[in-house]
Design an enzyme around this catalytic site. Structure first.
Site, mmCIF file in Angstrom:
data_model
loop_
_atom_site.group_PDB
_atom_site.id
_atom_site.type_symbol
_atom_site.label_atom_id
_atom_site.label_comp_id
_atom_site.label_asym_id
_atom_site.label_seq_id
_atom_site.Cartn_x
_atom_site.Cartn_y
_atom_site.Cartn_z
ATOM 1 N N SER A 15 0.798 -1.229 0.000
ATOM 2 C CA SER A 15 0.000 0.000 0.000
ATOM 3 C C SER A 15 0.829 1.276 0.000
ATOM 4 O O SER A 15 0.357 2.327 0.433
ATOM 5 C CB SER A 15 -0.948 -0.005 1.196
ATOM 6 O OG SER A 15 -0.289 -0.355 2.394
ATOM 7 N N ILE A 19 -3.255 1.334 -6.222
ATOM 8 C CA ILE A 19 -4.553 0.984 -5.638
ATOM 9 C C ILE A 19 -4.423 0.783 -4.135
ATOM 10 O O ILE A 19 -5.307 1.163 -3.366
ATOM 11 C CB ILE A 19 -5.120 -0.281 -6.307
ATOM 12 C CG1 ILE A 19 -5.488 0.013 -7.762
ATOM 13 C CG2 ILE A 19 -6.339 -0.808 -5.549
ATOM 14 C CD1 ILE A 19 -5.849 -1.223 -8.575
ATOM 15 N N SER A 141 -8.485 -9.486 -10.593
ATOM 16 C CA SER A 141 -8.365 -8.639 -11.773
ATOM 17 C C SER A 141 -9.319 -9.153 -12.830
ATOM 18 O O SER A 141 -9.696 -10.330 -12.813
ATOM 19 C CB SER A 141 -6.930 -8.690 -12.308
ATOM 20 O OG SER A 141 -6.836 -8.133 -13.603
ATOM 21 N N TYR A 154 0.502 -14.161 -14.960
ATOM 22 C CA TYR A 154 -0.200 -13.209 -14.102
ATOM 23 C C TYR A 154 -1.680 -13.559 -13.999
ATOM 24 O O TYR A 154 -2.243 -13.630 -12.906
ATOM 25 C CB TYR A 154 -0.041 -11.792 -14.667
ATOM 26 C CG TYR A 154 -0.921 -10.758 -14.021
ATOM 27 C CD1 TYR A 154 -0.616 -10.237 -12.773
ATOM 28 C CD2 TYR A 154 -2.068 -10.288 -14.661
ATOM 29 C CE1 TYR A 154 -1.429 -9.276 -12.179
ATOM 30 C CE2 TYR A 154 -2.878 -9.328 -14.087
ATOM 31 C CZ TYR A 154 -2.554 -8.814 -12.841
ATOM 32 O OH TYR A 154 -3.362 -7.871 -12.263
#
Length: 263
Positions: A15, A19, A141, A154
């Site tokens: 963080s 995002i 995602s 990914y």
């Protein structure tokens, strides 16, 4: 609806930017005591200082730890033994052809994108169950459903965390602990902006305009027809972390701008 997270502790992994940072900001602005995480102490200290300056009366601390390793997860757990909200945001991405991706890179993506969340959820969930309330969120995602041909390694990790979130939600049924996955689409984070910078400079366009071109070229099914901002994605995460999201669990919450062509 006003989201008030006063009295709750929230950990947001990865963080110090993007995002994750936007999520930490949103949670802190809603009253939560937020734990920022990054791999280096310098990045963590900078993010904590920026949040302190940006959010009035912010309650923010930081832990530097590489959560792609068991030792890094242990470091975070020792520093923060329990939490009410766990946002498994840390992740890596990058295009690489399937036939050029060695075992070591598959393992690295697995360790960071999947096992970090597995280890932390396994450690923090029992305390949430004991207190009869908790929120665990996994950052997936749209690539979990719309596997990119140039980032298969990914995409598979994001499909995996969707499965983990759904299964864990069922495992924790009736406990008061809600588990969900969040599916952003193309998002204009610092990393993506850097990726677009070369094209923007070549064409004389802004980063935002280059983002629109990228979406139209690489994600033509997008209904939004632009990249989301990190704050737009964070808004969904903050809601899913809140008391107001009491009946939302086992869900895959899409913030993909309509890229995934399904209802």
């Amino acid at each position: 609806m006003q989201i008030d997270l006063t009295g709750l502790t929230a950990i947001v992994t990865g963080s110090t930017g993007g995002i994750g940072y936007a999520t930490a900001h949103g949670l802190a602005a809603s009253g939560a005591s937020v734990v920022v995480n990054g791999r280096t102490q310098g990045a963590v200290d900078k993010a904590v200082a920026t949040l302190d300056a940006a959010v009035h009366d912010a309650k923010v601390t930081g832990v530097a730890a590489d959560l792609g390793t068991p030792e890094g997860c242990d470091t975070l757990l020792a520093a923060v033994p329990q939490t009410d909200i766990l946002v498994n945001n840390v992740g890596i991405f990058g295009p690489q052809d399937f036939f050029d991706t060695p075992d070591s890179e598959w393992q690295r993506f697995f360790d960071v994108n999947i096992m970090s969340g597995v280890r932390l959820a396994r450690a923090y969930a029992p305390g949430m169950v004991e207190r009869k309330w908790g929120r665990i969120l996994f950052l997936a995602s749209e690539s979990a459903l719309n596997i990119p041909a140039d980032m298969i390694h990914y995409g598979f990790t994001k499909t995996a965390v969707m499965s983990i979130a759904r299964g864990l939600a069922k495992r924790l049924a009736g406990t008061g602990v809600n588990v969900n996955s969040i599916l952003p689409g193309p998002t204009l984070s610092e990393g993506v902006a850097e990726m677009l910078r070369g094209d923007a400079e070549k064409t004389g366009k802004t980063i935002e305009e280059a983002g629109v071109d990228f979406v139209k070229s690489h994600r033509p099914s997008s209904i939004l027809q632009r990249m989301a901002t990190v704050d737009e994605v964070a808004n969904m995460i903050v809601y899913a972390a809140s008391r107001e999201a009491s009946a939302t669990t086992g869900a895959a919450l899409r913030v993909d701008g309509g890229v995934v062509d399904t209802i």
